[in-house]
Design a protein around this motif. Structure first.
Motif, PDB file in Angstrom:
ATOM      1  N   SER A 232       0.855  -1.091  -0.046  1.00 45.74           N
ATOM      2  CA  SER A 232      -0.014  -0.116   0.029  1.00 45.74           C
ATOM      3  C   SER A 232       0.864   1.282   0.034  1.00 45.74           C
ATOM      4  O   SER A 232       0.848   2.151   1.004  1.00 45.74           O
ATOM      5  CB  SER A 232      -0.854   0.096   1.229  1.00 45.74           C
ATOM      6  N   ASP A 235      -0.270   4.691   0.771  1.00 46.85           N
ATOM      7  CA  ASP A 235      -0.729   5.127   2.188  1.00 46.85           C
ATOM      8  C   ASP A 235       0.553   5.651   2.990  1.00 46.85           C
ATOM      9  O   ASP A 235       0.039   6.477   3.989  1.00 46.85           O
ATOM     10  CB  ASP A 235      -1.303   3.820   3.003  1.00 46.85           C
ATOM     11  N   MET A 264       2.210   1.962  12.475  1.00 46.10           N
ATOM     12  CA  MET A 264       0.991   1.911  11.660  1.00 46.10           C
ATOM     13  C   MET A 264       0.958   0.725  10.535  1.00 46.10           C
ATOM     14  O   MET A 264      -0.226   0.107  10.454  1.00 46.10           O
ATOM     15  CB  MET A 264       0.887   3.104  10.752  1.00 46.10           C
ATOM     16  N   LYS A 268      -1.847  -2.775  11.097  1.00 50.79           N
ATOM     17  CA  LYS A 268      -2.648  -3.252   9.940  1.00 50.79           C
ATOM     18  C   LYS A 268      -2.244  -4.573   9.592  1.00 50.79           C
ATOM     19  O   LYS A 268      -3.077  -5.474   9.196  1.00 50.79           O
ATOM     20  CB  LYS A 268      -2.652  -2.073   8.807  1.00 50.79           C
ATOM     21  N   GLU A 287      -4.557   2.443  15.510  1.00 47.36           N
ATOM     22  CA  GLU A 287      -5.600   1.317  15.100  1.00 47.36           C
ATOM     23  C   GLU A 287      -5.266   0.390  13.938  1.00 47.36           C
ATOM     24  O   GLU A 287      -4.659   0.872  13.110  1.00 47.36           O
ATOM     25  CB  GLU A 287      -6.996   2.210  14.752  1.00 47.36           C
ATOM     26  N   GLY A 289      -7.099  -0.491  11.370  1.00 50.55           N
ATOM     27  CA  GLY A 289      -7.683  -0.290  10.111  1.00 50.55           C
ATOM     28  C   GLY A 289      -9.102  -0.575  10.134  1.00 50.55           C
ATOM     29  O   GLY A 289      -9.619  -1.255  11.040  1.00 50.55           O
ATOM     30  N   ASP A 290     -10.011  -0.068   9.096  1.00 52.93           N
ATOM     31  CA  ASP A 290     -11.297  -0.185   9.074  1.00 52.93           C
ATOM     32  C   ASP A 290     -11.856  -1.695   9.009  1.00 52.93           C
ATOM     33  O   ASP A 290     -13.011  -1.971   9.398  1.00 52.93           O
ATOM     34  CB  ASP A 290     -11.967   0.617   8.058  1.00 52.93           C
ATOM     35  N   ASP A 291     -11.079  -2.477   8.410  1.00 53.80           N
ATOM     36  CA  ASP A 291     -11.508  -3.732   8.016  1.00 53.80           C
ATOM     37  C   ASP A 291     -11.362  -4.713   9.420  1.00 53.80           C
ATOM     38  O   ASP A 291     -12.160  -5.738   9.265  1.00 53.80           O
ATOM     39  CB  ASP A 291     -10.862  -4.410   6.944  1.00 53.80           C
ATOM     40  N   LYS A 293     -11.375  -2.646  12.922  1.00 55.42           N
ATOM     41  CA  LYS A 293     -11.614  -2.113  13.992  1.00 55.42           C
ATOM     42  C   LYS A 293     -13.142  -2.497  14.228  1.00 55.42           C
ATOM     43  O   LYS A 293     -13.920  -2.636  13.329  1.00 55.42           O
ATOM     44  CB  LYS A 293     -11.667  -0.589  13.145  1.00 55.42           C
TER      45      LYS A 293
END
Length: 322
Positions: A232, A235, A264, A268, A287, A289-291, A293
């Motif tokens: 990625s 990012d 970070m 992830k 955190e 990541g959204d997938d 969290k």
């Protein structure tokens, strides 16, 4: 008033090297005293005194050899009165990591001091030169003694930081696991957390196939961080000051320190929330990541230290109390 004789280029070069050696020694002594604990402080002070004396004696011998004298009979700090003045910076303490210094202490002929020609035989000139050098050497020793006394009375930032960290451990139910300060501490601390919490070191995202069984744990974590960044790049591009290939090579193959970018990536890659405890009680949360969290992501804990280790910033693993 007679003009001071010109300094031969060879003598000037010797004095330049001596000044650099003195400044380098001051830096070494300052670093040693910053790292010293209460238990080791006396031994460190003794070692620093020995290093200072060895430097004085060696430089005196070099000056004697240059003048064609017997180096074994040369007293420490003695110089010919016609040579350049030696400029010394004496560290007299530290406040919050910043050194205070007494600058431009001169050992050698003073700028406005008249050069007295030899009048009464060869012995008179030599005695006057030795008297001046002895006086300035005494002034130097007095300043060094003052520096040591002030340094001894400065706050021990290392001990203060450790004490403050320990005060927060009970709140979060953790104990410290010391990690070797060798440039790999962030990765080794993450590896310790993943293994002791039963999470394993296999990342969710792995770009390259590695023979992981043959790699030390901290190295496997380095590869996990690099693989995630490689998968990625957009990012992380804003955090890089060098080409992506160079950045990844440093993570995988060198002892380059890890920081926020690597944390970070690891959060992830492993799907964990990384909590970083500071000595002031602040906890930084990174955190996964959204997938992940909100899906019951696992937590790992690291302790961040600024003053406790000679290399600078450092991470320890904070293990959960059984």
């Amino acid at each position: 008033m007679a003009d001071a004789p010109e300094i031969p280029e060879a003598i000037e070069g010797l004095q330049v090297r001596h000044r650099k050696e003195q400044r380098d020694l001051v830096s070494r002594i300052t670093q040693k005293k910053k790292q010293a604990s209460k238990k080791t402080r006396k031994g460190v002070n003794d070692e620093c005194e020995r290093l200072e004396q060895e430097l004085k004696e060696r430089q005196a011998r070099e000056l004697a050899v240059f003048r064609g004298e017997d180096p074994d009979e040369a007293p420490a700090l003695e110089e010919d009165e016609d040579t350049a003045a030696v400029e010394v910076v004496v560290v007299v303490g530290q406040v919050n990591g910043v050194a205070k210094a007494v600058e431009n202490l001169t050992i050698g002929p003073a700028k406005n001091e008249e050069h007295t020609p030899e009048r009464n035989g060869p012995g008179k000139k030599q005695n006057r030169a030795k008297a001046r050098l002895a006086r300035r050497a005494a002034e130097y020793d007095a300043l060094v003694a003052q520096a040591k006394e002030e340094a001894a009375n400065m706050p021990d930032l290392r001990e203060q930081e450790r004490t403050r960290m320990e005060q927060h451990f009970g709140k979060y139910g953790v104990v410290v696991k010391e990690i070797r300060a060798d440039g790999h501490c962030l990765y080794a601390a993450v590896a310790d957390q993943m293994e002791t919490r039963g999470l394993g070191l296999k990342p969710r995202i792995q770009v390259k196939t590695q023979e992981e069984a043959k790699l030390p744990d901290y190295k496997r974590v380095r590869y996990a961080a690099a693989d995630l960044i490689e998968s990625s790049p957009d990012d992380f591009a804003g955090f890089m000051e060098e080409p992506l290939e160079v950045y990844l090579q440093k993570i995988r193959e060198t002892g380059e320190w890890g920081g926020h970018v690597e944390l970070m990536a690891l959060a992830k890659s492993y799907g964990v929330e990384i909590n970083i405890l500071h000595s002031d009680g602040r906890v930084d949360k990174i955190e996964p990541g959204d997938d992940v969290k909100g899906q019951g992501a696992k937590e790992i804990w690291l302790g961040y230290y600024r003053h406790s280790h000679g290399l600078g910033e450092h991470y320890n693993s904070l293990r959960k109390v059984s």
